[in-house]
Each structure stands twice: as C-alpha cells, then as structure tokens.
Design an enzyme around this catalytic site. Sequence first.
Site, PDB file in Angstrom:
ATOM      1  N   GLU A  66     -20.589   0.301   6.341  1.00  0.00           N
ATOM      2  CA  GLU A  66     -20.085   1.353   6.979  1.00  0.00           C
ATOM      3  C   GLU A  66     -20.569   1.384   8.577  1.00  0.00           C
ATOM      4  OE1 GLU A  66     -17.369   3.948   8.181  1.00  0.00           O
ATOM      5  OE2 GLU A  66     -17.518   3.538   6.157  1.00  0.00           O
ATOM      6  N   GLU A  73     -16.081  -1.578  15.431  1.00  0.00           N
ATOM      7  CA  GLU A  73     -14.866  -0.564  15.990  1.00  0.00           C
ATOM      8  C   GLU A  73     -15.223  -0.284  17.437  1.00  0.00           C
ATOM      9  OE1 GLU A  73     -14.024   2.868  13.543  1.00  0.00           O
ATOM     10  OE2 GLU A  73     -12.998   1.571  11.992  1.00  0.00           O
ATOM     11  N   TYR A  83      -3.377  -2.088  22.164  1.00  0.00           N
ATOM     12  CA  TYR A  83      -2.917  -2.612  20.914  1.00  0.00           C
ATOM     13  C   TYR A  83      -3.204  -4.102  20.963  1.00  0.00           C
ATOM     14  CZ  TYR A  83      -0.945  -4.655  16.492  1.00  0.00           C
ATOM     15  OH  TYR A  83      -0.863  -5.529  15.412  1.00  0.00           O
ATOM     16  N   HIS A  84      -3.786  -4.814  20.340  1.00  0.00           N
ATOM     17  CA  HIS A  84      -4.015  -6.394  19.968  1.00  0.00           C
ATOM     18  C   HIS A  84      -4.044  -6.775  18.786  1.00  0.00           C
ATOM     19  CE1 HIS A  84      -5.429 -10.258  20.942  1.00  0.00           C
ATOM     20  NE2 HIS A  84      -4.680 -10.196  21.909  1.00  0.00           N
ATOM     21  N   ASP A  92      -9.655  -3.804  10.719  1.00  0.00           N
ATOM     22  CA  ASP A  92      -9.111  -4.070   9.413  1.00  0.00           C
ATOM     23  C   ASP A  92     -10.055  -4.828   8.511  1.00  0.00           C
ATOM     24  OD1 ASP A  92      -7.048  -2.367  10.271  1.00  0.00           O
ATOM     25  OD2 ASP A  92      -5.518  -4.257  10.000  1.00  0.00           O
TER      26      ASP A  92
END
Length: 124
Positions: A66, A73, A83-84, A92
């Site tokens: 985590e 992130e 967004y890419h 993900d």
Amino acid sequence: MKEWLRLWRSFGYALQGINHAVRTQRNMQIHVAVALGVVILSIWLQITRLELSLLLLVIAIVWALELLNTAIEACVDLVTKEYHPQAKIAKDVAAGAVFVSAMFAIVIGILILGPPLYAYFFTR
C-alpha cells in the site's frame, strides 16, 4: 557520529512517509484498522507465536505494498495530471498488487483464525 545521524534521519523520513499514507489514504487507514483488529483477536484467541508471526508477516506485506502504491500514484501524478493510458496502467497495476496481497492475507487470516473462532462460538 555523522553516520548515526544520517541513519536516524532516514528513519524519520520513513516514518513521515508512513504517517502521510495513514493520514491521507483511506485504504491505508482501513489496512491499519483491520490489522489492529486481527492482532487483538489473535491475542484474545491465544494463537501460537508461529501463527501470529505469519499474520504479522502478511500484514507487513499488505502495508508495504500500500505504501508503494501510494508512492507510485504520487509519482504518476507528478508527471502528468492528464489522462494517459500508461499512467492508468501504472496506477492500476500498483493497486492490483495491493489487492492480491490483501486477498491472500484474508485467506491466511481465515485459515489461522477461523478454527479457533469456530471452536469458541460453536463447540462450547
């Protein structure tokens, strides 16, 4: 002496990172709460040291992943706010690693804590 000071500072930075994740990441807060519950339940059920060690190991693995997920992130967000597809894959996959470890931790928790819980509630 300078080596000890640098080492001590590095521990401080690590603790700051953990503190940041616990304060800002909902999933990390859930992991900490569940881990606390598992440890308390383990003590109450008086499981063996080996079983407790295994539970602590899987807890550490989930927490570590985590923390890595949070770091990935943050790095992706630093590079791009738009967004890419590659950014999505990175985020993900990191989240998937946490998910896999958490699912196996649940299975291990059930295997270790399930029998004594069953015995306590159904064979008394």
